[in-house]
Design an enzyme around this catalytic site. Structure first.
Site, short mmCIF file in Angstrom:
data_model
loop_
_atom_site.label_atom_id
_atom_site.label_comp_id
_atom_site.label_asym_id
_atom_site.label_seq_id
_atom_site.Cartn_x
_atom_site.Cartn_y
_atom_site.Cartn_z
CB SER A 1 -1.09 -0.08 0.68
OG SER A 1 -0.56 -0.18 2.28
CD GLU B 1 0.27 7.35 5.04
OE1 GLU B 1 0.04 6.69 5.53
OE2 GLU B 1 1.12 8.64 5.66
CE1 TYR C 1 3.00 6.66 16.44
CE2 TYR C 1 0.71 5.70 16.96
CZ TYR C 1 1.51 6.66 16.33
OH TYR C 1 0.45 7.57 15.79
CG ASP D 1 0.66 15.14 16.75
OD1 ASP D 1 0.71 14.46 17.86
OD2 ASP D 1 0.83 13.98 15.78
CB ALA E 1 -7.10 6.61 17.53
CG HIS F 1 2.44 8.61 20.46
ND1 HIS F 1 2.48 9.22 21.69
CD2 HIS F 1 1.81 8.44 19.15
CE1 HIS F 1 1.17 10.25 20.83
NE2 HIS F 1 1.48 10.13 19.57
CG PHE G 1 9.79 13.71 8.61
CD1 PHE G 1 9.27 14.89 8.44
CD2 PHE G 1 9.07 12.85 7.57
CE1 PHE G 1 8.87 15.70 7.66
CE2 PHE G 1 8.71 13.54 6.28
CZ PHE G 1 8.36 14.93 6.48
CG HIS H 1 1.05 2.21 4.89
ND1 HIS H 1 0.13 1.83 4.06
CD2 HIS H 1 1.37 2.79 5.04
CE1 HIS H 1 -0.19 3.07 3.92
NE2 HIS H 1 0.59 4.05 4.58
CG HIS I 1 -4.51 8.94 6.64
ND1 HIS I 1 -3.64 9.02 7.65
CD2 HIS I 1 -4.52 7.61 5.56
CE1 HIS I 1 -3.04 8.19 6.28
NE2 HIS I 1 -2.89 7.67 5.64
P1 FAD Z 1 -3.89 7.70 19.63
O1 FAD Z 1 -4.10 6.33 19.64
O2 FAD Z 1 -4.93 7.89 20.47
O3 FAD Z 1 -2.96 7.37 21.07
C1 FAD Z 1 -1.76 8.72 21.08
C2 FAD Z 1 -1.33 8.47 22.40
O4 FAD Z 1 -2.31 9.21 23.45
C3 FAD Z 1 -0.69 7.93 22.77
O5 FAD Z 1 0.32 8.14 23.88
C4 FAD Z 1 -1.10 6.90 23.62
O6 FAD Z 1 -0.86 5.62 24.75
C5 FAD Z 1 -2.29 7.51 23.97
N1 FAD Z 1 -3.98 6.54 24.58
C6 FAD Z 1 -4.21 6.24 23.94
N2 FAD Z 1 -5.69 6.39 24.42
C7 FAD Z 1 -5.48 6.45 25.71
C8 FAD Z 1 -6.13 6.41 27.05
N3 FAD Z 1 -7.07 5.66 27.12
N4 FAD Z 1 -6.12 7.45 28.29
C9 FAD Z 1 -4.53 7.41 28.64
N5 FAD Z 1 -4.17 7.22 26.68
C10 FAD Z 1 -3.57 7.13 25.70
N6 FAD Z 1 -1.49 12.49 11.69
C11 FAD Z 1 -1.88 12.96 11.10
O7 FAD Z 1 -2.61 14.27 11.63
N7 FAD Z 1 -2.74 12.66 9.61
C12 FAD Z 1 -2.74 11.74 9.70
O8 FAD Z 1 -2.87 11.21 8.32
C13 FAD Z 1 -1.68 10.07 10.11
N8 FAD Z 1 -1.68 10.29 8.94
C14 FAD Z 1 -1.28 8.54 10.18
C15 FAD Z 1 -1.31 7.94 9.49
C16 FAD Z 1 -0.42 6.50 10.38
C17 FAD Z 1 0.13 5.05 9.77
C18 FAD Z 1 0.43 6.47 11.50
C19 FAD Z 1 1.25 5.58 12.08
C20 FAD Z 1 0.42 8.30 12.36
C21 FAD Z 1 -0.53 9.25 11.88
N9 FAD Z 1 -0.45 10.15 11.92
C22 FAD Z 1 -0.96 11.60 10.98
C23 FAD Z 1 -0.31 10.79 12.50
C24 FAD Z 1 -0.94 10.66 14.88
O9 FAD Z 1 -1.76 11.30 13.90
C25 FAD Z 1 0.24 10.54 15.75
O10 FAD Z 1 1.09 9.42 15.29
C26 FAD Z 1 -0.52 11.36 16.96
O11 FAD Z 1 0.05 11.65 17.94
C27 FAD Z 1 -1.11 10.06 17.63
O12 FAD Z 1 -2.49 9.55 16.78
P2 FAD Z 1 -3.17 7.87 16.98
O13 FAD Z 1 -3.91 7.73 15.97
O14 FAD Z 1 -1.67 6.91 16.64
O15 FAD Z 1 -3.53 7.72 18.57
#
Ligand code: FAD
Length: 276
Positions: free
Chosen positions: A7, A9, A136, A100, A114, A140, A207, A257, A68
């Site tokens: 895939s 991106e 991660y 973020d 998420a 993360h 990055f 990916h 996304h």
């Molecule tokens: P989450 O899974 O919510 O995790 C974020 C943090 O919160 C982690 O430290 C986790 O341990 C913590 N956490 C989760 N749940 C809880 C809880 N219930 N209580 C306390 N802590 C918790 N960013 C963009 O802006 N746009 C994009 O298009 C984009 N695409 C991406 C694609 C991929 C494949 C990847 C790996 C990253 C991408 N990102 C993108 C970056 C991503 O948005 C960041 O890494 C962001 O900081 C975390 O997103 P997440 O969905 O992993 O968050």
């Protein structure tokens, strides 16, 4: 037929020149028959229209193109509206993220993680969307502890994700260990390695600092030593990333990916060396 699923991106281009480049990239990468392509989304909705337009462009001719979607800084109402728009275009595949917020920008929003976005999508849209989430292997950057991060990852999958894509990494062992640990927590969805081709030393270091991916010292030192010699950086980067991919493919990972940064050359060269 590729031995594993690929895939690619992309990000939404901001200019006509960027769009032309992306079209050329698409034309070069589609012959590799990716399982799907995906298009990033700016946190807080900053690329909302650009993401949709790019998904529609990349998804022409029946290509599975997944937008996304990040929830940080957004209300449920606005997320619902975006998801409804995706559905109205027949889009059935999505990468669900927290995102973020740029520093100093606005409120966190109604969904903080998420996992909450995945639950929201499942509650409101049932099984319409296939959902990918982020993983991660090197944890993360904001996570409280590796264990906490893993548990949060498992929670996100259990909320209804079909599959995960990892942050890029250069330490294959970190990925293998992460996958083992996730299995022990009951995660049984594919965890597809995210692959970052190396083409630019300063950009890679920037990055990696931001997203918490480690560039091994020996790789950073070698890249740095090439100075402005971009051909040397590319050639060395191609060796390093191809070796990583080969190890992953030999270990029968579910897919690769590629973070293409909207360019075809590096991803295509790696796939070529792997015999895809
Ligand atoms: P989450 O899974 O919510 O995790 C974020 C943090 O919160 C982690 O430290 C986790 O341990 C913590 N956490 C989760 N749940 C809880 C809880 N219930 N209580 C306390 N802590 C918790 N960013 C963009 O802006 N746009 C994009 O298009 C984009 N695409 C991406 C694609 C991929 C494949 C990847 C790996 C990253 C991408 N990102 C993108 C970056 C991503 O948005 C960041 O890494 C962001 O900081 C975390 O997103 P997440 O969905 O992993 O968050």
């Amino acid at each position: 037929m590729n031995p594993i699923e690929l895939s690619f991106e992309f990000f939404p281009p901001k200019t006509q020149e960027g769009l032309d480049k992306l079209r050329a990239t698409r034309a070069q990468l589609l012959p590799l028959k990716p399982k799907f392509v995906s298009v990033t989304f700016g946190a807080g909705g900053s690329t909302q229209q650009g993401t949709l337009d790019t998904v529609l462009e990349m998804g022409k001719d029946g290509v599975d193109a997944a937008p996304h979607l990040s929830c940080i800084g957004s209300s449920k109402e606005s997320l619902r509206a975006i998801l409804n728009e995706y559905r109205s275009h027949g889009i059935r595949h999505i990468v669900a993220l927290r995102g973020d917020l740029p520093s100093g920008m606005g409120e966190v929003g109604e969904l903080r993680y998420a996992s909450e976005l995945v639950s929201f999508i499942r509650a409101e849209f049932g099984d319409w969307f296939r959902i990918e989430v982020a993983a991660y292997p090197e944890y993360h950057p904001q996570s409280r502890s590796p264990r906490h991060d893993l548990e949060n990852f498992a929670r996100k999958v259990k909320a209804g994700a079909n599959s995960a894509i990892t942050q890029y990494f250069f330490n294959a062992d970190a990925y293998f260990r992460f996958v083992d640990d996730a299995h022990k927590l009951g995660v049984d969805v594919p965890i597809v390695p995210g692959i970052m081709p190396i083409t630019n030393f300063s950009q890679l270091m920037r990055f990696s600092e931001m997203c918490g991916a480690e560039v091994p010292r020996w790789v950073a030192k070698r890249l740095e030593s090439f100075g402005d010699d971009r051909d040397a950086i590319r050639a060395f980067g191609l060796d390093v990333v191809t070796d990583l991919c080969r190890r992953l493919v030999d270990a029968k990972v579910p897919g690769l990916h590629f973070y293409t940064l909207n360019g075809a050359a590096a991803s295509k060269a790696i796939c070529g060396r792997l015999g895809f």
